[in-house]
Design an enzyme around this catalytic site. Sequence first.
Site, PDB file in Angstrom:
ATOM      1  N   ARG A 181       3.483 -10.444   0.026  1.00 34.47           N
ATOM      2  CA  ARG A 181       2.282 -11.279  -0.125  1.00 34.47           C
ATOM      3  C   ARG A 181       1.171 -10.513  -0.843  1.00 34.47           C
ATOM      4  O   ARG A 181       0.850  -9.392  -0.474  1.00 34.47           O
ATOM      5  CB  ARG A 181       1.794 -11.756   1.260  1.00 34.47           C
ATOM      6  CG  ARG A 181       2.635 -12.917   1.771  1.00 34.47           C
ATOM      7  CD  ARG A 181       2.204 -13.342   3.129  1.00 34.47           C
ATOM      8  NE  ARG A 181       2.591 -12.372   4.149  1.00 34.47           N
ATOM      9  CZ  ARG A 181       2.248 -12.468   5.430  1.00 34.47           C
ATOM     10  NH1 ARG A 181       1.500 -13.459   5.851  1.00 34.47           N
ATOM     11  NH2 ARG A 181       2.656 -11.558   6.295  1.00 34.47           N
ATOM     12  N   THR A 220      -7.554 -13.383  12.763  1.00 28.28           N
ATOM     13  CA  THR A 220      -8.754 -13.096  11.962  1.00 28.28           C
ATOM     14  C   THR A 220      -9.333 -14.417  11.477  1.00 28.28           C
ATOM     15  O   THR A 220      -8.691 -15.144  10.718  1.00 28.28           O
ATOM     16  CB  THR A 220      -8.393 -12.191  10.766  1.00 28.28           C
ATOM     17  OG1 THR A 220      -7.806 -11.005  11.295  1.00 28.28           O
ATOM     18  CG2 THR A 220      -9.630 -11.820   9.960  1.00 28.28           C
ATOM     19  N   ASN A 259     -12.376  -4.003   7.387  1.00 22.66           N
ATOM     20  CA  ASN A 259     -11.374  -4.261   6.345  1.00 22.66           C
ATOM     21  C   ASN A 259     -11.993  -4.220   4.949  1.00 22.66           C
ATOM     22  O   ASN A 259     -11.372  -3.740   3.999  1.00 22.66           O
ATOM     23  CB  ASN A 259     -10.682  -5.601   6.591  1.00 22.66           C
ATOM     24  CG  ASN A 259      -9.452  -5.430   7.480  1.00 22.66           C
ATOM     25  OD1 ASN A 259      -9.200  -4.334   7.973  1.00 22.66           O
ATOM     26  ND2 ASN A 259      -8.710  -6.487   7.690  1.00 22.66           N
ATOM     27  N   GLY A 291      -2.997  -4.979  -1.726  1.00 21.08           N
ATOM     28  CA  GLY A 291      -2.387  -6.290  -1.536  1.00 21.08           C
ATOM     29  C   GLY A 291      -2.166  -6.533  -0.058  1.00 21.08           C
ATOM     30  O   GLY A 291      -2.858  -5.947   0.783  1.00 21.08           O
ATOM     31  N   LYS A 304      -7.367 -11.320   1.498  1.00 20.55           N
ATOM     32  CA  LYS A 304      -7.863 -12.557   2.131  1.00 20.55           C
ATOM     33  C   LYS A 304      -9.190 -12.299   2.858  1.00 20.55           C
ATOM     34  O   LYS A 304     -10.119 -13.109   2.777  1.00 20.55           O
ATOM     35  CB  LYS A 304      -6.789 -13.033   3.115  1.00 20.55           C
ATOM     36  CG  LYS A 304      -7.234 -14.052   4.130  1.00 20.55           C
ATOM     37  CD  LYS A 304      -6.072 -14.441   5.020  1.00 20.55           C
ATOM     38  CE  LYS A 304      -5.901 -13.513   6.201  1.00 20.55           C
ATOM     39  NZ  LYS A 304      -6.359 -13.963   7.481  1.00 20.55           N
ATOM     40  N   LYS A 320       3.229  -2.560   0.006  1.00 21.34           N
ATOM     41  CA  LYS A 320       3.138  -1.133   0.313  1.00 21.34           C
ATOM     42  C   LYS A 320       4.504  -0.696   0.806  1.00 21.34           C
ATOM     43  O   LYS A 320       5.368  -1.557   1.060  1.00 21.34           O
ATOM     44  CB  LYS A 320       2.052  -0.871   1.363  1.00 21.34           C
ATOM     45  CG  LYS A 320       2.340  -1.462   2.732  1.00 21.34           C
ATOM     46  CD  LYS A 320       1.283  -1.020   3.744  1.00 21.34           C
ATOM     47  CE  LYS A 320       1.635  -1.524   5.135  1.00 21.34           C
ATOM     48  NZ  LYS A 320       0.671  -1.089   6.139  1.00 21.34           N
ATOM     49  N   CYS A 365      -3.748  -9.197   4.546  1.00 23.32           N
ATOM     50  CA  CYS A 365      -5.067  -9.069   5.191  1.00 23.32           C
ATOM     51  C   CYS A 365      -6.201  -8.726   4.221  1.00 23.32           C
ATOM     52  O   CYS A 365      -7.124  -9.524   4.051  1.00 23.32           O
ATOM     53  CB  CYS A 365      -5.009  -8.013   6.283  1.00 23.32           C
ATOM     54  SG  CYS A 365      -3.914  -8.475   7.614  1.00 23.32           S
ATOM     55  N   LEU A 405      -4.421  -3.610  13.196  1.00 21.54           N
ATOM     56  CA  LEU A 405      -3.034  -3.144  13.092  1.00 21.54           C
ATOM     57  C   LEU A 405      -2.550  -3.178  11.655  1.00 21.54           C
ATOM     58  O   LEU A 405      -2.745  -4.167  10.958  1.00 21.54           O
ATOM     59  CB  LEU A 405      -2.116  -4.051  13.932  1.00 21.54           C
ATOM     60  CG  LEU A 405      -2.564  -4.357  15.358  1.00 21.54           C
ATOM     61  CD1 LEU A 405      -1.560  -5.291  16.027  1.00 21.54           C
ATOM     62  CD2 LEU A 405      -2.714  -3.073  16.153  1.00 21.54           C
TER      63      LEU A 405
HETATM   64  C1  UDX Z   1      -4.692  -3.723   6.718  1.00 25.55           C
HETATM   65  C2  UDX Z   1      -5.667  -2.885   7.563  1.00 25.55           C
HETATM   66  O1  UDX Z   1      -5.408  -1.495   7.328  1.00 25.55           O
HETATM   67  C3  UDX Z   1      -5.522  -3.215   9.054  1.00 25.55           C
HETATM   68  O2  UDX Z   1      -6.515  -2.522   9.788  1.00 25.55           O
HETATM   69  C4  UDX Z   1      -5.700  -4.714   9.252  1.00 25.55           C
HETATM   70  O3  UDX Z   1      -5.550  -5.061  10.602  1.00 25.55           O
HETATM   71  C5  UDX Z   1      -4.711  -5.483   8.393  1.00 25.55           C
HETATM   72  O4  UDX Z   1      -4.893  -5.096   7.007  1.00 25.55           O
HETATM   73  P1  UDX Z   1      -2.109  -3.652   6.077  1.00 25.55           P
HETATM   74  O5  UDX Z   1      -2.342  -4.933   5.336  1.00 25.55           O
HETATM   75  O6  UDX Z   1      -0.900  -3.535   6.940  1.00 25.55           O
HETATM   76  O7  UDX Z   1      -3.365  -3.328   7.035  1.00 25.55           O
HETATM   77  O8  UDX Z   1      -2.025  -2.513   4.968  1.00 25.55           O
HETATM   78  P2  UDX Z   1      -2.768  -1.152   4.626  1.00 25.55           P
HETATM   79  O9  UDX Z   1      -1.924  -0.024   5.055  1.00 25.55           O
HETATM   80  O10 UDX Z   1      -4.171  -1.162   5.066  1.00 25.55           O
HETATM   81  O11 UDX Z   1      -2.733  -1.236   3.010  1.00 25.55           O
HETATM   82  C6  UDX Z   1      -3.326  -2.329   2.331  1.00 25.55           C
HETATM   83  C7  UDX Z   1      -3.136  -2.226   0.844  1.00 25.55           C
HETATM   84  O12 UDX Z   1      -3.928  -1.174   0.298  1.00 25.55           O
HETATM   85  C8  UDX Z   1      -1.705  -1.942   0.384  1.00 25.55           C
HETATM   86  O13 UDX Z   1      -1.430  -2.701  -0.761  1.00 25.55           O
HETATM   87  C9  UDX Z   1      -1.717  -0.455   0.056  1.00 25.55           C
HETATM   88  O14 UDX Z   1      -0.750  -0.084  -0.880  1.00 25.55           O
HETATM   89  C10 UDX Z   1      -3.131  -0.304  -0.496  1.00 25.55           C
HETATM   90  N1  UDX Z   1      -3.668   1.055  -0.398  1.00 25.55           N
HETATM   91  C11 UDX Z   1      -3.902   1.606   0.812  1.00 25.55           C
HETATM   92  C12 UDX Z   1      -3.974   1.751  -1.562  1.00 25.55           C
HETATM   93  O15 UDX Z   1      -3.776   1.263  -2.684  1.00 25.55           O
HETATM   94  N2  UDX Z   1      -4.506   3.013  -1.450  1.00 25.55           N
HETATM   95  C13 UDX Z   1      -4.750   3.585  -0.240  1.00 25.55           C
HETATM   96  O16 UDX Z   1      -5.254   4.731  -0.233  1.00 25.55           O
HETATM   97  C14 UDX Z   1      -4.441   2.861   0.928  1.00 25.55           C
END
Ligand code: UDX
Length: 469
Positions: A330, A121, A211, A260, A266, A323, A263, A153
């Site tokens: 991070r 990215t 994102n 958090g 940032k 999560k 991705c 992803l």
């Molecule tokens: C994310 C994007 O979903 C993905 O498409 C991209 O390529 C990389 O960034 P990821 O960082 O693995 O993926 O986590 P994601 O499942 O999207 O959750 C991101 C954050 O949002 C987590 O802290 C999660 O707890 C929070 N979250 C997610 C919420 O607080 N509420 C929600 O309903 C969904």
Amino acid sequence: MKITVVGTGYVGLVAGACFAEFGQKVVCVDYDRQKISQLNAGEVPIFEDGLEDLLTRNVAAGRLSFSHDLPVAVPGSDVAVIAVGTPGKSGGETDLEHFHRAISDVLANIDSRLILVIKSTVPMGTAARTREWVKQITNPDQRIDIVSNPEFLRQGSAVNDFLNPDRIIIGGDSRHALRLMREVYGPLEKRNIPVVLTSNETAEMIKYAANTFLALKISYINEIANMCDHFGADVTKVAEALGMDSRIGPSFLEAGPGFGGSCLPKDVKSFVNSSKKRGYTFRLGKAIISANAYQRRAVVAKVKSLLGSLRGKRIAILGLAFKANTDDVRESPAMYVIKRLHHSGAKVRAYDPAASAPARREVPRIQYVNDAYAACDGADIAVLLTAWDEFRNLDFSRIHQSMAQPIIYDTRNALNRDQLGKLGFVYFATGRATLGDAKQHVETVAAVARKKRKAKPARKRGPAIAGIN
Ligand code: UDX
């Protein structure tokens, strides 16, 4: 086709394994020799569901190999995929050091026409700048096409996301490159997965817009949750009903302590920063950053308002990862919360099923324990910050007996509120009505502490600390 993938993080490794699964010959390269030795020994350095099987199968079939030696790996490649990390710097800047090094090392070792695929990215406009840079550092008769192929992803489900994407984005200005990339993704297109062919700029924009939209959705429901707290509404019902509207959809509407990970935080900052550089103020992006920062601060403020002074209070933390189902801390809201609580004088005892080791490296001063029961034993409050399934299945009557005050703050709305209410817990959540009266417990405990203090001979007190009641 021969594909070299540079970078074996969760994006590069998953992409390389999946390209091999599609029938291509793939070499995954990383400068980290230890990682490559691990991979060559059949060990998987990261946890991703289904990855180990995929790697084993494709290595055995002779389609997938690993190397730390880029000059050996690159020659003969039709495609080089850049999948190295691009961490955020302060002020929304992106650190492109690894990205630039990977490209210049690849270009120094090519012997034929090459498609350079940007999967990392990178800030808006990077593909265009890379095209200019590549022209300057390569032979004029050397044909290099730059393709932007962002990934979507999620950590923890990256293999499934790669093999079953909602769409594939391929951005570039060369027909030859777009045709070859379609061939690479052929097995997915055959399953009717849509392929969006577009320019590099639009492909970059799609990644950031996607994102940022997810971040916006989370921030939106968090703001609604805060409003629910003020008006006595239930955010889980609101989210459920919003999700039933097909124009809105049900995902990413779980209120909590804020988003958090490596991705979303940032990417939103980078998007705001890129727009600023072009002279445009991305107001909504700025609002997302501010709302998300507020959300984690609000958790600390709520704990303070519940317990009064935090000095000496015993606080159990359930969950440290950003999560569930990952050991990644991070930008985790939980890391912010434990730092603040610790600085305010609380005795923090934390448990996470997977993330204690990385958390300890970042915040060594608090106590890490091996299970949720040990964390809650003698605690004045238990704060759930990551929605691991394990926490839903705890023996809460045991926890009720062992806590100094039976107060649970479920920031993710992950627990069974009615069950906890029946057990006699005071239950706080995010955007849902509280069960029980914390004050009653806190006042009782404060009275006991006052009594104890009176019984002891008076000691000289230090100066008051700003910000603490
Ligand atoms: C994310 C994007 O979903 C993905 O498409 C991209 O390529 C990389 O960034 P990821 O960082 O693995 O993926 O986590 P994601 O499942 O999207 O959750 C991101 C954050 O949002 C987590 O802290 C999660 O707890 C929070 N979250 C997610 C919420 O607080 N509420 C929600 O309903 C969904």
